[in-house]
Every structure is written in C-alpha cells, then in structure tokens.
Design a protein around this motif. Structure first.
Motif, short mmCIF file in Angstrom:
data_model
loop_
_atom_site.label_atom_id
_atom_site.label_comp_id
_atom_site.label_asym_id
_atom_site.label_seq_id
_atom_site.Cartn_x
_atom_site.Cartn_y
_atom_site.Cartn_z
N TYR A 174 23.64 48.21 27.21
CA TYR A 174 23.48 46.76 27.20
C TYR A 174 22.02 46.34 27.31
O TYR A 174 21.19 47.04 27.87
N HIS A 175 21.74 45.18 26.71
CA HIS A 175 20.46 44.49 26.84
C HIS A 175 20.72 43.11 27.42
O HIS A 175 21.82 42.57 27.27
N VAL A 176 19.71 42.54 28.06
CA VAL A 176 19.82 41.18 28.59
C VAL A 176 19.00 40.26 27.69
O VAL A 176 17.81 40.50 27.46
N GLU A 186 15.78 45.61 20.69
CA GLU A 186 17.21 45.93 20.71
C GLU A 186 17.50 47.27 20.03
O GLU A 186 18.61 47.80 20.13
N THR A 187 16.50 47.83 19.34
CA THR A 187 16.71 49.13 18.69
C THR A 187 16.77 50.26 19.72
O THR A 187 17.29 51.33 19.43
N SER A 188 16.23 50.03 20.93
CA SER A 188 16.32 51.05 21.98
C SER A 188 17.70 50.98 22.63
O SER A 188 18.42 50.00 22.50
N CYS A 219 28.42 39.76 24.99
CA CYS A 219 28.46 39.52 23.55
C CYS A 219 28.22 40.81 22.76
O CYS A 219 27.69 41.79 23.30
N THR A 220 28.59 40.76 21.51
CA THR A 220 28.27 41.85 20.59
C THR A 220 27.79 41.21 19.29
O THR A 220 27.93 40.00 19.09
N HIS A 243 27.70 48.84 22.26
CA HIS A 243 26.39 48.22 22.50
C HIS A 243 26.63 46.72 22.64
O HIS A 243 27.16 46.09 21.72
N VAL A 244 26.28 46.16 23.79
CA VAL A 244 26.53 44.74 24.03
C VAL A 244 25.24 44.05 24.47
O VAL A 244 24.26 44.70 24.86
N VAL A 245 25.27 42.73 24.40
CA VAL A 245 24.15 41.90 24.84
C VAL A 245 24.67 40.92 25.88
O VAL A 245 25.72 40.29 25.68
N LEU A 246 23.97 40.81 27.01
CA LEU A 246 24.36 39.90 28.07
C LEU A 246 23.59 38.59 27.91
O LEU A 246 22.36 38.58 27.91
N VAL A 247 24.33 37.50 27.76
CA VAL A 247 23.73 36.18 27.60
C VAL A 247 24.09 35.35 28.83
O VAL A 247 25.26 35.28 29.22
N LEU A 248 23.10 34.72 29.44
CA LEU A 248 23.37 33.86 30.59
C LEU A 248 24.07 32.59 30.12
O LEU A 248 23.69 32.01 29.09
N ALA A 249 25.09 32.16 30.87
CA ALA A 249 25.84 30.97 30.49
C ALA A 249 24.93 29.74 30.42
O ALA A 249 25.21 28.79 29.69
#
Length: 255
Positions: A174-176, A186-188, A219-220, A243-249
């Motif tokens: 995951y990435h933030v 995001e490639t890492s 998210c993805t 592989h997901v991305v964390l998005v703050l609400a």
C-alpha cells in the motif's frame, strides 16, 4: 574493502542490537526517539528485519511501534557533526531507513547510504544513552559504531534472504495518497502487510491499525483508465497479492 555483514542477519526475523557499552538499541515509548539501555528483555529492544527485494546488502529495521529506524537530517546538538537517529514511518520508504551491515569480526557496523554509521554514544548527558549517525574521528570512539547482533526469531525455513517469510493470507502492498489523490513513486512496492481476511471492512481496520491513520478509504486503480476507485465488499479470491492506495476521507480526491 568493506565486508558485508548480511550473514549476521541471515534468516533473522527479529533481532536485538547490543553496543560497545553493553546496552541495547531501544525504541523509546514516545514512538519517535531511539536510545540505549541495559534492559535487553524489553519489547522495545526487538527490531524486525526487512530485506529489500532489489538489494542483497541493505536492510530496514522496524521497531515494536511499527516504525523504521531512521537516519534523520536533524543535528543532535548545534555545532557538532552527529545527527539524530529516530523512529519514523515516512510516506515513501527512502534511503533514510536503509542500513548496510558491514562485518567487523563478530560485530557489525550499520552504514547509511551517505557513509555515516549508527553510533551508541557514551559520556555525560546529553550524550549518555543517545543514538546518532556519524563518522567517528577519534580513536576512543571507534568502538561506538560496533554492534553485536542477537537473533531472537528466525524466518521460516522456506524463505530466503531476499524474500519475506511465507504465511497464510495474502500480501497487501500500500501507498498513502496526498490530499489531492496523487501518490509519490507508486512504481515502488511501498509498505506491506500480511492479511488473512477477505472483507474490505476488515482490511480497512487492519490498515488503520498498521498506519495509525483514521478515516481512510482503501482504493485500487482501474486497469483501464488508471483512476482510483474504492474497494467494495470482497477482495479478489485465492489470496492474490494486492496493491492498494489509502486515501484520507478528508482529501479532495474525487472518485
């Protein structure tokens, strides 16, 4: 010629590091400072070893607070060369959390990407029990950068130095995201955790626990247009790596 000290970490899952002063490297309870203490039985003396997929000579060390041993740029004291070593959880894993073990007899030196070494300081306060990264110039302090490695747990027998131990469940990378939804590098691979469930709600709770971030949306990316979209209900079957991305609400990102 430096000799790699990776064999001292071979198959290690968790370790203790003991310095020349017969004290252990400790993650302070403030979850930011790093210090040294004679109590090696404390959970704060346990460091989880992470091996990099693309390097055979670099490790990361994670504290019991799930933060990385970090060579910061902050001076320890004004006017002196040593810089602070802290615990941190950067949004992007960079060279500040990477250490190269270099063998010195039965001990090891831990070198930063910029040539400094992890150092356990002695002397009077504020030096006493402090940890910095520096290059020792005086003969009397040469031993301050030497560490004994005590392996507390080993990896499972079917794992290798370059890969994490296999276990039940799936690996979630995951990435933030930034407030606008952008993601640095995001490639890492980013951060990772092992997850044994199948539901998005359960995964969200696990990620909140792992990151300390409240109000996140998991998210993805849509493979067709690259846009982020929130995960719904169930995860893909067969424990496939994700592989997901964390998005703050609270972010301005639009789905």
């Amino acid at each position: 010629m430096f000799r790699s000290g990776m064999d001292l970490f071979y198959n290690a899952k968790t370790v203790r590091l003991r310095c020349h002063h017969d004290k252990y490297l400790l993650a302070d309870e403030d979850e930011e400072s790093v210090t040294q203490d004679r109590n090696g039985s404390s959970k704060n003396a346990r460091w989880t070893v992470e091996f990099l997929q693309d390097s055979q000579v670099i490790i990361r060390l994670k504290s019991c607070y799930n933060k990385y041993l970090t060579a910061s740029n902050q001076p320890f004291l004004l006017g002196v060369t040593g810089r602070k070593v802290i615990q941190s959880l950067p949004r992007r894993l960079d060279s500040s959390v990477e250490w190269e073990p270099i063998k010195e007899g039965s001990q090891v030196k831990l070198k930063t990407r910029y040539g400094n070494f992890l150092r356990a300081n002695g002397g009077v306060p504020p030096w006493r029990n402090s940890i910095t990264h520096d290059i020792p110039h005086r003969t009397a302090t040469q031993d301050w950068i030497l560490w004994y490695v005590d392996t507390l747990e080993i990896q499972s027998s079917d794992s290798s130095v370059s890969s994490p131990p296999k276990s039940d469940g799936r690996t979630i990378y995951y990435h933030v995201a930034e407030d606008n939804g952008d993601v640095d590098d995001e490639t890492s691979e980013g951060y990772s955790l092992n997850f044994k469930g199948n539901g998005v709600e359960e995964l969200t709770r696990k990620l909140v626990e792992d990151t300390g971030l409240e109000g996140i949306i998991v998210c993805t990316r849509n493979p067709l247009n690259g846009n982020l979209y929130p995960l719904r209900l169930q995860l893909p079957p067969n424990n496939a790596t994700m592989h997901v991305v964390l998005v703050l609400a609270s972010s301005t990102c639009e789905f």
